[in-house]
Design a protein around this motif. Sequence first.
Motif, PDB file in Angstrom:
ATOM      1  N   PHE D  49       0.853  -1.313   0.048  1.00  0.00           N
ATOM      2  CA  PHE D  49      -0.133  -0.202  -0.028  1.00  0.00           C
ATOM      3  C   PHE D  49       0.839   1.300  -0.064  1.00  0.00           C
ATOM      4  O   PHE D  49       0.136   2.487   0.019  1.00  0.00           O
ATOM      5  CB  PHE D  49      -1.024  -0.059   1.313  1.00  0.00           C
ATOM      6  CG  PHE D  49      -1.742  -1.121   1.323  1.00  0.00           C
ATOM      7  CD1 PHE D  49      -2.454  -1.716   0.341  1.00  0.00           C
ATOM      8  CD2 PHE D  49      -1.636  -1.905   2.618  1.00  0.00           C
ATOM      9  CE1 PHE D  49      -3.325  -2.977   0.287  1.00  0.00           C
ATOM     10  CE2 PHE D  49      -2.616  -3.114   2.508  1.00  0.00           C
ATOM     11  CZ  PHE D  49      -3.124  -3.694   1.368  1.00  0.00           C
ATOM     12  N   THR D  50       2.218   1.054   0.080  1.00  0.00           N
ATOM     13  CA  THR D  50       2.999   2.345   0.045  1.00  0.00           C
ATOM     14  C   THR D  50       4.187   1.786  -1.033  1.00  0.00           C
ATOM     15  O   THR D  50       4.337   0.637  -1.350  1.00  0.00           O
ATOM     16  CB  THR D  50       3.824   2.451   1.381  1.00  0.00           C
ATOM     17  OG1 THR D  50       4.537   1.189   1.724  1.00  0.00           O
ATOM     18  CG2 THR D  50       2.983   2.841   2.336  1.00  0.00           C
ATOM     19  N   GLY D  51       4.842   2.687  -1.673  1.00  0.00           N
ATOM     20  CA  GLY D  51       5.908   2.375  -2.624  1.00  0.00           C
ATOM     21  C   GLY D  51       5.496   2.240  -3.807  1.00  0.00           C
ATOM     22  O   GLY D  51       4.221   2.807  -4.144  1.00  0.00           O
ATOM     23  N   THR D  52       6.183   1.589  -4.764  1.00  0.00           N
ATOM     24  CA  THR D  52       5.918   1.608  -6.231  1.00  0.00           C
ATOM     25  C   THR D  52       4.737   1.092  -6.660  1.00  0.00           C
ATOM     26  O   THR D  52       4.141   1.251  -7.595  1.00  0.00           O
ATOM     27  CB  THR D  52       7.009   0.870  -6.935  1.00  0.00           C
ATOM     28  OG1 THR D  52       8.141   1.311  -6.106  1.00  0.00           O
ATOM     29  CG2 THR D  52       7.215   1.485  -8.293  1.00  0.00           C
ATOM     30  N   TYR D  53       4.323  -0.146  -5.972  1.00  0.00           N
ATOM     31  CA  TYR D  53       3.165  -0.940  -6.358  1.00  0.00           C
ATOM     32  C   TYR D  53       1.857  -0.517  -5.478  1.00  0.00           C
ATOM     33  O   TYR D  53       1.045  -1.393  -5.571  1.00  0.00           O
ATOM     34  CB  TYR D  53       3.390  -2.254  -6.156  1.00  0.00           C
ATOM     35  CG  TYR D  53       4.501  -2.931  -6.972  1.00  0.00           C
ATOM     36  CD1 TYR D  53       4.459  -2.654  -8.362  1.00  0.00           C
ATOM     37  CD2 TYR D  53       5.627  -3.385  -6.488  1.00  0.00           C
ATOM     38  CE1 TYR D  53       5.443  -3.131  -9.219  1.00  0.00           C
ATOM     39  CE2 TYR D  53       6.685  -3.874  -7.135  1.00  0.00           C
ATOM     40  CZ  TYR D  53       6.504  -3.827  -8.574  1.00  0.00           C
ATOM     41  OH  TYR D  53       7.249  -4.078  -9.490  1.00  0.00           O
ATOM     42  N   ALA D  54       1.760   0.544  -4.800  1.00  0.00           N
ATOM     43  CA  ALA D  54       0.979   0.804  -3.873  1.00  0.00           C
ATOM     44  C   ALA D  54      -0.583   1.005  -4.730  1.00  0.00           C
ATOM     45  O   ALA D  54      -1.542   0.432  -4.184  1.00  0.00           O
ATOM     46  CB  ALA D  54       0.961   2.166  -3.415  1.00  0.00           C
ATOM     47  N   ALA D  55      -0.621   1.530  -6.026  1.00  0.00           N
ATOM     48  CA  ALA D  55      -1.673   1.517  -6.350  1.00  0.00           C
ATOM     49  C   ALA D  55      -2.585   0.081  -6.715  1.00  0.00           C
ATOM     50  O   ALA D  55      -3.765  -0.037  -6.611  1.00  0.00           O
ATOM     51  CB  ALA D  55      -1.613   2.384  -7.977  1.00  0.00           C
ATOM     52  N   LEU D  56      -1.692  -0.785  -7.336  1.00  0.00           N
ATOM     53  CA  LEU D  56      -2.104  -2.214  -7.416  1.00  0.00           C
ATOM     54  C   LEU D  56      -2.426  -2.983  -6.396  1.00  0.00           C
ATOM     55  O   LEU D  56      -3.728  -3.471  -6.227  1.00  0.00           O
ATOM     56  CB  LEU D  56      -1.095  -2.909  -8.273  1.00  0.00           C
ATOM     57  CG  LEU D  56      -0.540  -2.150  -9.680  1.00  0.00           C
ATOM     58  CD1 LEU D  56       0.793  -3.066 -10.205  1.00  0.00           C
ATOM     59  CD2 LEU D  56      -1.465  -2.237 -10.600  1.00  0.00           C
ATOM     60  N   GLY D  57      -1.659  -2.712  -5.291  1.00  0.00           N
ATOM     61  CA  GLY D  57      -1.972  -3.369  -4.050  1.00  0.00           C
ATOM     62  C   GLY D  57      -3.375  -2.991  -3.599  1.00  0.00           C
ATOM     63  O   GLY D  57      -4.187  -3.793  -2.902  1.00  0.00           O
ATOM     64  N   THR D  58      -3.603  -1.500  -3.696  1.00  0.00           N
ATOM     65  CA  THR D  58      -4.763  -1.048  -3.090  1.00  0.00           C
ATOM     66  C   THR D  58      -5.882  -1.455  -4.035  1.00  0.00           C
ATOM     67  O   THR D  58      -7.230  -1.636  -3.414  1.00  0.00           O
ATOM     68  CB  THR D  58      -4.691   0.588  -3.143  1.00  0.00           C
ATOM     69  OG1 THR D  58      -3.480   1.025  -2.496  1.00  0.00           O
ATOM     70  CG2 THR D  58      -5.868   1.074  -2.492  1.00  0.00           C
ATOM     71  N   SER D  59      -5.866  -1.647  -5.370  1.00  0.00           N
ATOM     72  CA  SER D  59      -6.987  -2.237  -6.074  1.00  0.00           C
ATOM     73  C   SER D  59      -7.517  -3.586  -5.518  1.00  0.00           C
ATOM     74  O   SER D  59      -8.416  -3.749  -5.372  1.00  0.00           O
ATOM     75  CB  SER D  59      -6.572  -2.262  -7.439  1.00  0.00           C
ATOM     76  OG  SER D  59      -6.524  -0.841  -8.111  1.00  0.00           O
ATOM     77  N   GLN D  60      -6.424  -4.387  -5.414  1.00  0.00           N
ATOM     78  CA  GLN D  60      -6.622  -5.684  -5.022  1.00  0.00           C
ATOM     79  C   GLN D  60      -7.435  -5.666  -3.613  1.00  0.00           C
ATOM     80  O   GLN D  60      -8.368  -6.488  -3.517  1.00  0.00           O
ATOM     81  CB  GLN D  60      -5.317  -6.629  -4.852  1.00  0.00           C
ATOM     82  CG  GLN D  60      -4.747  -6.643  -6.027  1.00  0.00           C
ATOM     83  CD  GLN D  60      -3.532  -7.892  -6.380  1.00  0.00           C
ATOM     84  OE1 GLN D  60      -3.159  -7.953  -7.270  1.00  0.00           O
ATOM     85  NE2 GLN D  60      -2.994  -7.919  -4.854  1.00  0.00           N
ATOM     86  N   LEU D  61      -6.886  -4.880  -2.921  1.00  0.00           N
ATOM     87  CA  LEU D  61      -7.550  -4.931  -1.503  1.00  0.00           C
ATOM     88  C   LEU D  61      -9.084  -4.271  -1.538  1.00  0.00           C
ATOM     89  O   LEU D  61      -9.897  -4.761  -0.838  1.00  0.00           O
ATOM     90  CB  LEU D  61      -6.724  -4.214  -0.559  1.00  0.00           C
ATOM     91  CG  LEU D  61      -7.390  -3.924   0.956  1.00  0.00           C
ATOM     92  CD1 LEU D  61      -7.560  -5.192   1.566  1.00  0.00           C
ATOM     93  CD2 LEU D  61      -6.541  -2.946   1.786  1.00  0.00           C
ATOM     94  N   ASN D  62      -9.203  -3.357  -2.352  1.00  0.00           N
ATOM     95  CA  ASN D  62     -10.549  -2.710  -2.552  1.00  0.00           C
ATOM     96  C   ASN D  62     -11.507  -3.957  -3.039  1.00  0.00           C
ATOM     97  O   ASN D  62     -12.668  -4.160  -2.720  1.00  0.00           O
ATOM     98  CB  ASN D  62     -10.576  -1.765  -3.546  1.00  0.00           C
ATOM     99  CG  ASN D  62      -9.977  -0.189  -2.840  1.00  0.00           C
ATOM    100  OD1 ASN D  62      -9.786  -0.011  -1.852  1.00  0.00           O
ATOM    101  ND2 ASN D  62      -9.514   0.688  -3.779  1.00  0.00           N
ATOM    102  N   GLY D  63     -10.936  -4.429  -4.085  1.00  0.00           N
ATOM    103  CA  GLY D  63     -11.853  -5.695  -4.632  1.00  0.00           C
ATOM    104  C   GLY D  63     -12.418  -6.715  -3.549  1.00  0.00           C
ATOM    105  O   GLY D  63     -13.323  -6.996  -3.503  1.00  0.00           O
ATOM    106  N   ALA D  64     -11.192  -7.199  -2.861  1.00  0.00           N
ATOM    107  CA  ALA D  64     -11.487  -7.897  -1.676  1.00  0.00           C
ATOM    108  C   ALA D  64     -12.414  -7.364  -0.530  1.00  0.00           C
ATOM    109  O   ALA D  64     -13.396  -8.086  -0.134  1.00  0.00           O
ATOM    110  CB  ALA D  64     -10.169  -8.363  -0.870  1.00  0.00           C
TER     111      ALA D  64
END
Lengths: 289, 314, 250, 417
Positions: D49-64
């Motif tokens: 949720f921080t750093g370079t991949y934050a956007a992708l990680g956040t999308s995954q969590l939102n879906g979940a």
Amino acid sequence: MELLLFDAFNGLIQGTFYALMALGLSLIISLNSVINFAHGGFMVVGAYLAYTLAPYIGFWGALFAGPILAGFIGIIVERTLVRYMYGRPDPIYSLLLTFGFALIIEDVVRTIWGAQGLPFEIPSALNSPVSTTYFFVTGYRLFVIAAIALATIALFAFLRLSRFGIRIRAGILDLETVSTLGVNVYLLRSVNFAIGTLLAGFAGVLAAGILQLAPTMGDDVIMATFVAVVVGGIGSLLGSVLGGLLIGLAAGVTTAYYPAASDVVIYIIMAVVLIVRPRGLLGQEGLFE
Amino acid sequence: MSRRIYVNGAVWLLLLTAALWLPLIGGYMALASRVLVYALAAMGLNLLLGFTGCMSFGEAAYFGLGGYGTGLFLTHLTHSTVLAVIAGTIVGGLAAFLFGPLVMRRRGIYFAMITVAIGQIFYFIAERWNSFTGGEDGLAGFSRQPLHLGFAIVPLDAVAFYYFVLFFFAIGAGVIALLLHSPLGHTFIAIRENRRRAQFLGIHVERYVWASFAIAGVIAGLAGALNALQNNFISPINLYWVESGNLVIMAVLGGMRSFWGPLVGAIIFVGIQDYVSSYFPNNWETFIGGLFIVAVIFFPNGILGIVRRRMKAA
Amino acid sequence: MSLLRLTNISRVFGKLVALQNVELEMEEGRLYAVIGPNGAGKTTLFNLISGFFPATSGEIWFDGRQINRVPAANRVALGLVRTFQITEVFPELSVFENVRIGVEAEARCSTRPWPGRALIRQINQRVEELLETTGLSAQAGRIVSELAHGDQRVVEVTMALSRRPKLLLLDEPTAGMGQEETAHMVRLIRDLHVRQQQSILFIEHDMDLVFGIADRITVLNYGKVLATGTPRDVAADPLVQAAYLGEASA
Amino acid sequence: MSTERIKLPVQRRTILKAGVALGATQVMSPFVIKALGETPVKIGWIDPFTGTYAALGTSQLNGAKMAVGEINKKGGILGRQVQILAEDSAANVGQATEKLNKLVDQEKVDFTAGGVSSAEAAAMSHAANLKSMLYIAVGGHVDTITGTDCYWNTFKLCSDTWMLSEALCATLLKKFGKRWYFCTPDYAWGHFLYKGASTILDQAKGTNLGNAVLPLGATDFTSALIKVQQAKPDVFVVFQSGDDFVNLMKQATQFGMTKTMAFASPLLELEPEAALPVEARTGWGVMEWWWDQPNQPHVKEFVATYQKLYKATPSGRSWLGYAAAHSFALAAEKAKSIKAPKMARAMEGLVLPPEVALEPNNPYYRAGDHQCMITEFVGEVNQKGKYPDLFTVSEELAGEKLAKSPADKGCKMTFPA
């Protein structure tokens, strides 16, 4: 051979970025005696503010407004946090303070603008190659070089010709004497810090045309900027510019031969400089020891 | 004098009984192990930073090298966890010993920058040398093996591993304590206090800075070795300058001039990071950043520095 | 044989000639003073002798050795120990700890990570002895930065003594001191000289003090030796009177 | 270095008090949650949720999170409410495993899921195996997770690199010439993709003009791009993802290269495409899921609900997170238990129902290697479109037809006795 020249040219473009960043950092180190680790953060802030303003005032307006706002934030930070670092002889404190502030900037930027990178549009007139053979020389890259050169010249003119600029230079040499002459040292340091962060913001807006506008954009730049300052010589503004160009060039040339080493080469250069000539290319001896 | 005995006794008692009281206050053993690992590295760093007066900003290099030494040793050579720890310690210490002569002449910010430079060089080597270090993906595929104690085989689960770490922490802390009360330690402190005076008392300052740097490297290597075992994993990020910065803040936060300062700093830093990042997975960096700022502005002498002053005043 | 001999020493900083063809010779057991107005090159001379920086030309001989290229820390081991004009001590350590650093260096055990009990006892004994000599015993436990200025200077002298110097170099030992403190320092210097036959070379500003205790005096002016001799000879020297004493008394 | 004499600002005490007060409110909150339900089923969710991949990680969590909301509305898992405990991995593998261990040991979670980068997913798979904990690799595409390093407890929802390469190359070979140039980021993900794609190109008797290997996190691609331009390929296959992809595309567009050759990427994602300026939105590639499937039931409702919740259009990552969380519920219903071994058995062969699958070809978790057979959406980036209309699907390929067999991947699955 041709490829090498391409890479060298390309490295120089990178170098102009480092030079601009290093110039601001060097100003702050020299007069405020603060090791500003948040410099990359101010770069990001400048770029994001420009992105937000661009739809209303256009690219050209944002190119100026973004950095000026970054400079304004710089003053606030200087007045509320950085000033506590004055008078602490050990640079470790300012370094850690600004390091912490850099973390906060990244977090705040991500919270406001989102983790997802944002598209920063540049004028389409600049967004194409100038010739088909030298396709990698785009209008934007030439513009970046020109803009940075202009900014550098403007800064040096300001420091040499204006009363305030001359006071800043005098303060870099001997702040105590300047203060006994009745100059408002508080104001001097605030404005100087703002100029430094303004330059960082300017670098950020320019970089956003080439790199992705993302909260992490400043992460890699900050260390390279330090390297540029150390290589050029702490305390020397001209040295910082040279240092920036030099490490950009070195990284570019290394890319031609051995891309895997293009990141590490700047640290090797810094290590060699520190071993052989610790004060850097143009620095004074004994500062910050 | 006697107060020191009480303090030390209390610290060791708390550390030894951590398995009993830690769960009661919401902690867990892996966290305690991590605190000890970072505390050990920060104490090693503090020998250099707080007691020799050299601002190292590249200590993560030796921390990480210790980890790679251990990881590679376990992957390729042996299944003995203890031997792997020793190997990691040697790798970290040896690197610091070999690079000491390059850094020992520099002071202040220049010392910081050359240690950063060397650290970053190691970082990029670890990141790019895919075939050997696993590169960006890190080095996995090793795990801590059960201890063969002769009379029993002890699997290193969370609790056992904590005591395994505590054992090495005790050795490391003991070495540092002995050192600080020896002529060598006195000389380090003298260099911190006044380099010129030390030099004109016939002390070859640079050699001692080298020694301090090498010893700090050994301790960092040991801590790094334990860190690799803790995660069963090691990646270049452990060598990155940000990790060095974290170690420095632990020392400053707890108190650079105090023996236990880095331990206190590590408890606060690792604890807050663990706690806050669970409740604010998106914004924990602001807390850590805020912690840095608060520590620097309000606790320049660290928590223990304040405690000490209070006691002196009382 | 002389203890210290400087032959034709010069030191140039950029365009500034700080010392020019200085000659100086000193026997063992002497109390020798260097005087001169500000900027005469006194401290530069000390810096050359102690190895702070090298001489531009000329030779420095100490105890039968040419030491031009010997690093500062090694000169201490040879028996050349100095103090500084601006007090250089270990400010946040106690008086005892300050002196102990020197004693341990002298015992060549600074590198010892774990010394034996006997060694520790020996060291502590020696520290106490030294503190006794300079009258600091009562202050042993105090932090040096909390001491009065005069006492801090005495601590520095004690530290220098801990290295058992063959030649003690004192750079304006009474600088910034009040009358009482000065008297104490003078007594200390004379005691060292008389009772322990300590060879001392010192720089001084205070004329009365110099003429009162020194065996021999060298007068520096603008980086050159103006006169050398016993206090009486020097006082009588017309050049000295014109260039220095005249100014001072005027 | 005299620190003792530093003057302190006066307000230290006030700020300390404020800090303690703030801290107290934070400590209180978890107890409030705990007081409400009896014992909820807990999903430990580790993503950057921080750093370079934050956007992708956040999308995954939102879906979940959205999926968990639906599950709870329907009565939870086996009658118990479901709770997600999210932890930040910062795409740092060490931190990811630390957080996984913490969630398992400390929070006593029942399942774990997450991961954006291949390295963190692989490491978490291993760590979860040591704890006998069910783990769904939501992102993290590297083949080995369901190949040589497969575990009984690990299921992978996102495609593996071979499926992506296969899907992309089939289309490229059909539509464009056979002279290709590659650009590979120097880590597992890139190397696996290159191996896959170059093998397919060789089999098709194409010409491999070169492969520029660049460090992860490279910001300047000029040097590589110059070489590519000189080689004049028909197709330039870019294996970079995330920030690297955006930077590369931005620079290539400014050099005018997108007009002279086809750009292709085995994994296009909505997040980085949105980060590109309009003229750099170009090329062919594979999406793991696409929001605009007019003929697929339930998709429209899913998209509408997601947009209402998060003010953004669901990306492939959002769907992956959504489907992963639902998978736990589905498997638990099938197994009538939340014990890891029983769940794992139940998940083998589990077909995602249409309201979860939200795509054709009935995706299912394959028994042999625990790889989910999801559909790959091959198509072209839609330059004219406005967000989120950035992609035009030309083909929907069933994962089943693309994936190598478990045996070919080298997976030998052993369940605990």
